[in-house]
Enzyme design. Sequence first.
Site, PDB file in Angstrom:
ATOM      1  N   CYS A  28      41.219  44.053  38.685  1.00 42.89           N
ATOM      2  CA  CYS A  28      40.986  44.765  37.426  1.00 42.89           C
ATOM      3  C   CYS A  28      41.210  43.895  36.192  1.00 42.89           C
ATOM      4  O   CYS A  28      40.368  43.826  35.300  1.00 42.89           O
ATOM      5  CB  CYS A  28      41.815  46.046  37.365  1.00 42.89           C
ATOM      6  SG  CYS A  28      43.603  45.812  37.379  1.00 42.89           S
ATOM      7  N   HIS A  74      47.015  49.159  36.066  1.00 41.30           N
ATOM      8  CA  HIS A  74      45.562  49.091  36.240  1.00 41.30           C
ATOM      9  C   HIS A  74      44.905  49.114  34.865  1.00 41.30           C
ATOM     10  O   HIS A  74      45.369  49.793  33.950  1.00 41.30           O
ATOM     11  CB  HIS A  74      45.071  50.277  37.083  1.00 41.30           C
ATOM     12  CG  HIS A  74      43.639  50.182  37.474  1.00 41.30           C
ATOM     13  ND1 HIS A  74      43.146  49.198  38.301  1.00 41.30           N
ATOM     14  CD2 HIS A  74      42.572  50.950  37.132  1.00 41.30           C
ATOM     15  CE1 HIS A  74      41.835  49.373  38.469  1.00 41.30           C
ATOM     16  NE2 HIS A  74      41.468  50.424  37.764  1.00 41.30           N
ATOM     17  N   HIS A 122      35.620  49.394  36.089  1.00 41.16           N
ATOM     18  CA  HIS A 122      36.831  48.745  36.576  1.00 41.16           C
ATOM     19  C   HIS A 122      36.606  48.204  37.977  1.00 41.16           C
ATOM     20  O   HIS A 122      35.629  48.530  38.641  1.00 41.16           O
ATOM     21  CB  HIS A 122      38.005  49.736  36.554  1.00 41.16           C
ATOM     22  CG  HIS A 122      37.878  50.828  37.573  1.00 41.16           C
ATOM     23  ND1 HIS A 122      38.920  51.209  38.371  1.00 41.16           N
ATOM     24  CD2 HIS A 122      36.842  51.617  37.938  1.00 41.16           C
ATOM     25  CE1 HIS A 122      38.535  52.194  39.175  1.00 41.16           C
ATOM     26  NE2 HIS A 122      37.281  52.455  38.926  1.00 41.16           N
TER      27      HIS A 122
END
Length: 173
Positions: free
Chosen positions: A81, A132, A144
């Site tokens: 990510c 994240h 993502h």
Amino acid sequence: MLHDRGLPMVLIVLAGGLFLQGCASPAERTRTGPPAAVSPLASSAREFAAAGLGSEIAMRAMSLLGTPYHYGGEAPGGFDCSGLVRFVHRQLGIDVPRTTLEQYSAADPVGLEQLAPGDLLFFKTRGTRVSHVAIYTGEGRFIHAPQTGRTVELRTLDDAYYRPRLAGAGRLF
């Protein structure tokens, strides 16, 4: 014609774009930008440039849809990510820290009601710390690199898994 007087065509196009951008702006606007001493034209030019850069970040991220997830990856062969965020920003000359937590710390906070394409969304997917990151693309969607075994994908902010884990948003440009 202005071009015949020696004014480069680029300036004419830019001025026209700024004029049209100003025409499309709402009548009332809350000023959150530079101090009043800065001319409105300079402020509009900065906002226009930032909006263009954010859209470019979002478009470049979208071009990477389907790229495999790879832990620690930050190249088109595979991304995690934060590697995805770093790669896209670096393409545009923006130096970005490597990890999600470092990106969260470096980003200028953005309220969810003021999200714009190119902004970053931060999530707490493991415990109480931000773990994240995603790139907001507009219209309630984000891109993502989710996890091993999956690819870079597009999701919505109302996603049943991600919505309750949303910790905040920020901007690195």
